[in-house]
Design a protein around this motif. Structure first.
Motif, PDB file in Angstrom:
ATOM      1  N   SER A 179       0.827  -1.212   0.000  1.00 48.62           N
ATOM      2  CA  SER A 179       0.000   0.000   0.000  1.00 48.62           C
ATOM      3  C   SER A 179       0.868   1.272   0.000  1.00 48.62           C
ATOM      4  O   SER A 179       1.767   1.391  -0.828  1.00 48.62           O
ATOM      5  N   GLY A 180       0.627   2.180   0.917  1.00 49.40           N
ATOM      6  CA  GLY A 180       1.384   3.430   0.928  1.00 49.40           C
ATOM      7  C   GLY A 180       2.732   3.331   1.628  1.00 49.40           C
ATOM      8  O   GLY A 180       3.527   4.278   1.591  1.00 49.40           O
ATOM      9  N   VAL A 236      -3.404   1.953  -6.010  1.00 51.65           N
ATOM     10  CA  VAL A 236      -2.746   2.377  -4.755  1.00 51.65           C
ATOM     11  C   VAL A 236      -2.425   3.875  -4.806  1.00 51.65           C
ATOM     12  O   VAL A 236      -2.745   4.618  -3.880  1.00 51.65           O
ATOM     13  N   GLY A 240      -0.167   5.999  -1.513  1.00 51.52           N
ATOM     14  CA  GLY A 240      -1.266   5.112  -1.132  1.00 51.52           C
ATOM     15  C   GLY A 240      -2.609   5.809  -0.999  1.00 51.52           C
ATOM     16  O   GLY A 240      -3.587   5.203  -0.562  1.00 51.52           O
ATOM     17  N   PHE A 241      -2.667   7.099  -1.416  1.00 48.35           N
ATOM     18  CA  PHE A 241      -3.912   7.869  -1.272  1.00 48.35           C
ATOM     19  C   PHE A 241      -4.918   7.566  -2.383  1.00 48.35           C
ATOM     20  O   PHE A 241      -5.977   8.180  -2.444  1.00 48.35           O
TER      21      PHE A 241
ATOM     22  N   GLY B 104       1.576   5.855   5.661  1.00 53.17           N
ATOM     23  CA  GLY B 104       1.074   4.485   5.601  1.00 53.17           C
ATOM     24  C   GLY B 104      -0.006   4.231   6.639  1.00 53.17           C
ATOM     25  O   GLY B 104      -0.084   4.939   7.646  1.00 53.17           O
ATOM     26  N   ALA B 105      -0.838   3.208   6.390  1.00 57.15           N
ATOM     27  CA  ALA B 105      -2.034   2.971   7.195  1.00 57.15           C
ATOM     28  C   ALA B 105      -1.725   2.408   8.583  1.00 57.15           C
ATOM     29  O   ALA B 105      -0.679   1.818   8.809  1.00 57.15           O
ATOM     30  N   ALA B 165      -5.301  11.184   7.119  1.00 61.13           N
ATOM     31  CA  ALA B 165      -5.247   9.842   6.544  1.00 61.13           C
ATOM     32  C   ALA B 165      -6.323   8.954   7.156  1.00 61.13           C
ATOM     33  O   ALA B 165      -7.008   8.228   6.459  1.00 61.13           O
ATOM     34  N   TYR B 174      -6.712   5.696   2.645  1.00 59.78           N
ATOM     35  CA  TYR B 174      -6.082   4.620   1.862  1.00 59.78           C
ATOM     36  C   TYR B 174      -7.154   3.718   1.254  1.00 59.78           C
ATOM     37  O   TYR B 174      -7.131   3.420   0.064  1.00 59.78           O
ATOM     38  N   GLN B 178      -8.026   4.213  -2.713  1.00 60.75           N
ATOM     39  CA  GLN B 178      -7.585   3.108  -3.571  1.00 60.75           C
ATOM     40  C   GLN B 178      -8.766   2.415  -4.248  1.00 60.75           C
ATOM     41  O   GLN B 178      -8.666   1.968  -5.384  1.00 60.75           O
TER      42      GLN B 178
END
Lengths: 280, 183
Positions: A179-180, A236, A240-241, B104-105, B165, B174, B178
């Motif tokens: 992912s991000g 992705v 990842g946004f 990142g998540a 986020a 995310y 996505q």
């Protein structure tokens, strides 16, 4: 027999460690600009705008584009008719890394012991991969490698029956899961074949190739193209946004394998894909 | 997607209005901490000891900056990947931490802690460290100097650029982003 002073290797490695971290290579810069133009997602477009602006600030100010200035990975091709004078070859490289990371105000990210810790304070030891080749040339690739994208890299000892479909599944699943985290848009280096350790090295070497270059074998060239499209269709996107640009390139390197083994590896590089090359 | 300017420390009302995907410019004080500093902070909490930094309403930025060149407040200072702090974050959120900045998540345990404490997770652009450092006007080590790049720093920031986020209701840029662009 050609003689090369160890001190010259040190000077060049020091300079390249700094330049790699300050100046994004032209191929990566061009790919990011193209991605920025094409990106449909507003959040993704803003990320790409920031990355491009960041590259200009780093270049102009001679400051690192990313605070993670990486472990210093060095690939060396040493001609067998070269004599290195005045010191050890690996010592000369490590001295260059020490000097480059100190003089360039680059972050020191090496822990002396993986479990007990303890920062070595000078970003050594470097990760050095040397091959001996015919001739009198000495070629060096300085590739500072960040942890975020390295952590999302994977290797699988697959079955020969898994074949090309198995490779695609492995890559797509792992890029989606990453992912991000690896700072997309990424560069995907894929190794196919060899033994366990060679396969991982193939994926790392794949990251050295210029963006836009294709594998000389048609089968792998077409697989690179297909995987790039499929990786980008994952959605992705930058950081990842969500968006159209997940990867700037997919590069494959292959090696002969054991009849029973089908190793496949994936080494990811973030958009700050740093690599410098010199022939001494 | 809304665009906000917020000043630290953050209140519950500040956090409640933020939705995943909103862009925010942060001004005020933020603290830095990453893997090693988090481990020490949570050890202190486990031992019932006082922490070296305040948490109530504060924001922690996951960053290990590059060394400070002469004449600058800080070196390059972009976010590190946040999932590595997931094992520690809930304990800090339960102590009043209102915001985290990384990339990142986050996992479900962090999301649950964000919901029960009305907290927000921001992402900054990974690898845009030279750009981000321009919005940091001062930096001072306030704890764990022995950790070098991983020491806890108190940063003064002005217009520090982040995106929401994951918000305090479970909104997740995310997942939502996505899904929208997958083919």
């Amino acid at each position: 027999m050609r003689e090369i002073e160890a001190s010259r290797i040190t000077e060049e490695v020091a300079r390249l460690c700094m330049e790699a971290n300050f100046e994004l290579e032209d191929d990566v810069q061009r790919a990011l600009e193209k991605a920025h133009e094409a990106e449909e997602s507003p959040a993704g477009k803003e990320v790409l705008r920031q990355i491009i602006e960041n590259s200009g600030i780093a270049r102009g100010g001679k400051i690192p584009m990313c605070q993670d200035t990486g472990l210093a990975v060095i690939f060396a091709e040493v001609g067998q008719d070269v004599h290195i004078a005045g010191g050890g070859f690996e010592d000369a490289i490590n001295e260059g890394v020490r000097k480059g990371y100190t003089d360039g105000y680059l972050r020191k990210s090496v822990l002396a012991d993986p479990v007990k810790g303890g920062n070595t304070g000078d970003n050594t030891p470097a990760i050095i991969h040397t091959t001996i080749v015919p001739g009198e040339a000495l070629k060096l690739w300085v590739v500072p490698k960040g942890g975020g994208s390295e952590n999302m890299s994977r290797i699988a000892m697959m079955k020969p029956a898994d074949g090309i479909e198995g490779i695609k599944k492995f890559v797509l699943e792992n890029v989606k899961a990453a992912s991000g985290n690896p700072c997309p848009p990424i560069i995907v280096g894929i190794g196919i074949g060899g033994t366990f350790e060679r396969c991982a090295l193939l994926a790392k070497k794949a990251l050295l190739r210029e963006i836009g270059s294709t594998h000389p074998d048609e089968l792998y060239a077409s697989l690179e193209k297909e995987l790039l499209e499929k990786v980008n269709d994952l959605g992705v996107g930058p950081m990842g946004f969500g968006g159209r640009t997940t990867a700037l390139a997919v590069h494959i390197e292959v090696a002969p394998r054991h009849i029973a083994s089908f190793p496949v590896s994936m080494n990811l590089n973030c958009h700050a894909a740093r690599h410098k090359y010199i022939e001494l | 997607m809304a665009d906000y300017s917020l000043t630290t420390p953050l209140s519950d009302d500040d956090v409640k209005k933020l939705k995943a995907g909103d862009t925010v410019k942060l001004t005020g004080t933020i603290y830095t901490a990453r893997d090693a500093a988090h481990a020490r902070l949570v050890d202190l909490l486990d031992e019932g000891k006082e922490l070296p930094i305040p948490l109530e309403g504060e924001i922690i930025y996951y960053v290990g900056p590059s060394p400070t060149p002469p004449g600058k407040p800080i070196g390059s200072a972009g976010p590190t990947t946040s999932y590595r702090m997931d094992p520690y974050a809930p304990a800090l959120l339960d102590q009043g931490l209102k915001g985290m900045i990384g990339k990142g998540a986050r996992n479900d345990a962090v999301v649950d802690a964000m919901k029960r404490n009305t907290a927000v997770y921001f992402a900054a652009t990974g690898g845009a460290a030279a750009l981000i450092s321009r919005s940091i006007t001062s930096a001072e080590i306030v704890a764990y100097e022995d950790l070098g790049a991983e020491a806890i720093r108190k940063l003064t920031v002005e217009g520090f650029p982040v995106i929401v986020a994951q918000d305090c209701t479970g909104g997740n840029v995310y997942e939502e982003g996505q899904k929208k662009y997958a083919k």
